[in-house]
Design an enzyme around this catalytic site. Sequence first.
Site, mmCIF file in Angstrom:
data_model
loop_
_atom_site.group_PDB
_atom_site.id
_atom_site.type_symbol
_atom_site.label_atom_id
_atom_site.label_comp_id
_atom_site.label_asym_id
_atom_site.label_seq_id
_atom_site.Cartn_x
_atom_site.Cartn_y
_atom_site.Cartn_z
ATOM 1 N N ASP A 188 81.175 72.039 14.826
ATOM 2 C CA ASP A 188 79.933 71.151 15.211
ATOM 3 C C ASP A 188 78.997 72.217 15.438
ATOM 4 O O ASP A 188 79.099 73.403 14.963
ATOM 5 C CB ASP A 188 80.372 70.659 16.817
ATOM 6 C CG ASP A 188 79.208 70.196 17.418
ATOM 7 O OD1 ASP A 188 78.576 69.349 16.744
ATOM 8 O OD2 ASP A 188 78.829 70.407 18.407
ATOM 9 N N ASP A 223 75.322 72.482 17.089
ATOM 10 C CA ASP A 223 74.842 72.589 18.579
ATOM 11 C C ASP A 223 75.896 73.065 19.669
ATOM 12 O O ASP A 223 76.490 71.991 19.813
ATOM 13 C CB ASP A 223 73.857 71.643 18.852
ATOM 14 C CG ASP A 223 72.804 71.247 17.862
ATOM 15 O OD1 ASP A 223 71.518 71.813 18.010
ATOM 16 O OD2 ASP A 223 72.902 70.681 16.961
ATOM 17 N N ASP A 247 82.254 71.466 20.854
ATOM 18 C CA ASP A 247 82.233 71.572 22.471
ATOM 19 C C ASP A 247 81.705 70.073 22.988
ATOM 20 O O ASP A 247 81.281 70.229 24.304
ATOM 21 C CB ASP A 247 80.841 72.661 22.816
ATOM 22 C CG ASP A 247 79.440 71.825 22.310
ATOM 23 O OD1 ASP A 247 78.491 72.028 23.073
ATOM 24 O OD2 ASP A 247 79.467 71.317 21.150
#
Length: 221
Positions: A11, A13, A170
């Site tokens: 991922d 960000d 996250d």
Amino acid sequence: MFNNIQAVLFDLDGTLIDSAPDLGAAADKMRVDRGLPSLPLERYRPMAGAGARGMLGEAFGMLPDHPDFLTMREEFFVNYESRMTELTSIFDGVPELVAQLLQRNLAWGVVTNKAARFTEPLTRAIPLFATAGAVVSGDTTPHAKPHPAPLFEAAARLNIAPEHCIYVGDDERDIAAGLAAGMGTVAAMYGYLGAKSDPLAWGAHAAIKSPSELLQLLEGA
């Protein structure tokens, strides 16, 4: 699950880059422009993984079903476009992690729900991404995460079977997408996570508290 790994997908960000300062500033400018007091970055940071929805929710208590949401979202987008790399930084340990992946002849790439409108100029502006074999945005395929389609697209671009890939993220959507794609999944505990998230309940195959711990996982496989 981490045997015979040929690629690591991430991922963006909250996993590779800390973009919360620029995302928060883009939303906070909207508050200040309306005569409202500025909010501290700590208010915005936990919601940075939710993009415009999270930023507008924090700045104005606005949900996507609000009649002005789309107009406000575009204003936020314009603000963010003007400053995407001002305060955004790469998380500590990520450059070393990427260097180690390349040294081990492992491919790597990015799968984000961020629209290509932002992903492409942002990754072009940061030298780290020059060696990424695939960069897949939220609107690259007809579906965004938690659907596995973007992960399948990234694996196809790398010409590597999904079962030989790991996906690191996250957000619960990241883990759901990775599991649906048949990939090994790793929860990045150092990311934004969200105020009420319980990453250990997401069902990831592993969790890491720093980027360097991913190398330990690969070494232990």
